[in-house]
Design a protein around this motif. Structure first.
Motif, short mmCIF file in Angstrom:
data_model
loop_
_atom_site.label_atom_id
_atom_site.label_comp_id
_atom_site.label_asym_id
_atom_site.label_seq_id
_atom_site.Cartn_x
_atom_site.Cartn_y
_atom_site.Cartn_z
N GLY A 69 18.61 -32.20 10.91
CA GLY A 69 17.73 -31.12 10.45
C GLY A 69 18.52 -29.93 9.94
N ASP A 121 14.73 -24.06 14.30
CA ASP A 121 13.45 -24.65 13.90
C ASP A 121 13.69 -25.52 12.67
OD1 ASP A 121 10.88 -25.29 13.15
OD2 ASP A 121 10.25 -23.23 12.78
N ILE A 122 13.54 -26.84 12.82
CA ILE A 122 13.74 -27.75 11.71
C ILE A 122 12.42 -28.32 11.20
CG2 ILE A 122 16.11 -28.34 12.39
CD1 ILE A 122 14.90 -31.06 13.40
N SER A 123 11.30 -27.72 11.60
CA SER A 123 10.00 -28.28 11.22
C SER A 123 9.81 -28.33 9.70
CB SER A 123 8.86 -27.52 11.89
OG SER A 123 8.89 -26.14 11.56
N VAL A 159 11.85 -29.38 7.54
CA VAL A 159 12.48 -30.59 7.01
C VAL A 159 12.21 -31.82 7.89
CG1 VAL A 159 14.28 -29.38 5.73
CG2 VAL A 159 14.70 -30.03 8.13
N TRP A 160 11.39 -31.66 8.89
CA TRP A 160 11.11 -32.74 9.82
C TRP A 160 10.45 -33.87 9.09
CZ3 TRP A 160 12.62 -34.25 14.39
CH2 TRP A 160 11.89 -35.20 15.10
#
Length: 174
Positions: free
Chosen positions: A35, A169-171, A173-174
């Motif tokens: 991520g 926070d990698i949301s 690119v999740w």
């Protein structure tokens, strides 16, 4: 006071133009910091991955080459999804890194011009993960001793949870 030791808020990735990710085995780079790699690529950073071992574990000699090729293909396919160029593969024997006496020197040679390096934590249980973490820590420490400068260093977890001091926070690119 706990917030001194455990992050309660999301951190920002350090600014970096040139990033190096060290992975003891094919897939550690994706599970450990994929991520972050995708986010850094979105920011325009160059991200290079070096996979240290062949990832063939204790496979029979007749199967090692096929397993190694498959794992390398899978790694590069996953990196392409993240927007990261194909990895460099050193193909050292799986579970050999703790005995690799020149590992820190080899890693030091990769750090020229690097702003940020990712590696597994030295507290990981797998001997190759821990050896990689110790070697990169030694390489960075040596650079600081010699020149007073070294890339930023972020340890990632793969098999053993870390005591976190950085939360990303990698949301997106999740």
């Amino acid at each position: 006071m706990e917030n001194w030791f455990i992050p309660y808020h999301v951190s920002e990735l350090p600014l970096a133009q040139k990033v190096l990710i060290l992975a003891p085995h094919p897939d550690d780079e994706v599970f450990g910091c994929g991520g972050a790699a995708a986010l850094l690529r979105q920011r325009g950073a160059s991200v290079d991955v070096v996979v240290l071992t062949d990832g063939a574990a204790s496979a029979a000699a007749a199967l090692r080459q096929a397993i190694t090729q498959t794992r390398q293909s899978e790694t590069n396919a996953a990196l392409a999804v993240l927007g990261v160029p194909p990895a460099q593969f050193w193909a050292l024997a799986d579970r050999s890194l703790a005995a690799e006496t020149s590992l820190a020197q080899k890693i030091t040679a990769l750090l020229s011009g690097v702003d940020l390096v990712f590696a597994p934590s030295p507290t990981e249980a797998h001997p190759d993960h821990a050896a990689t973490g110790r070697a990169v820590l030694s390489a960075v420490h040596g650079l600081v001793q010699r020149s007073g400068k070294a890339p930023g260093l972020l340890f990632y977890e793969v098999g053993v949870p870390l005591l976190p001091n950085f939360m990303l926070d990698i949301s997106a690119v999740w």
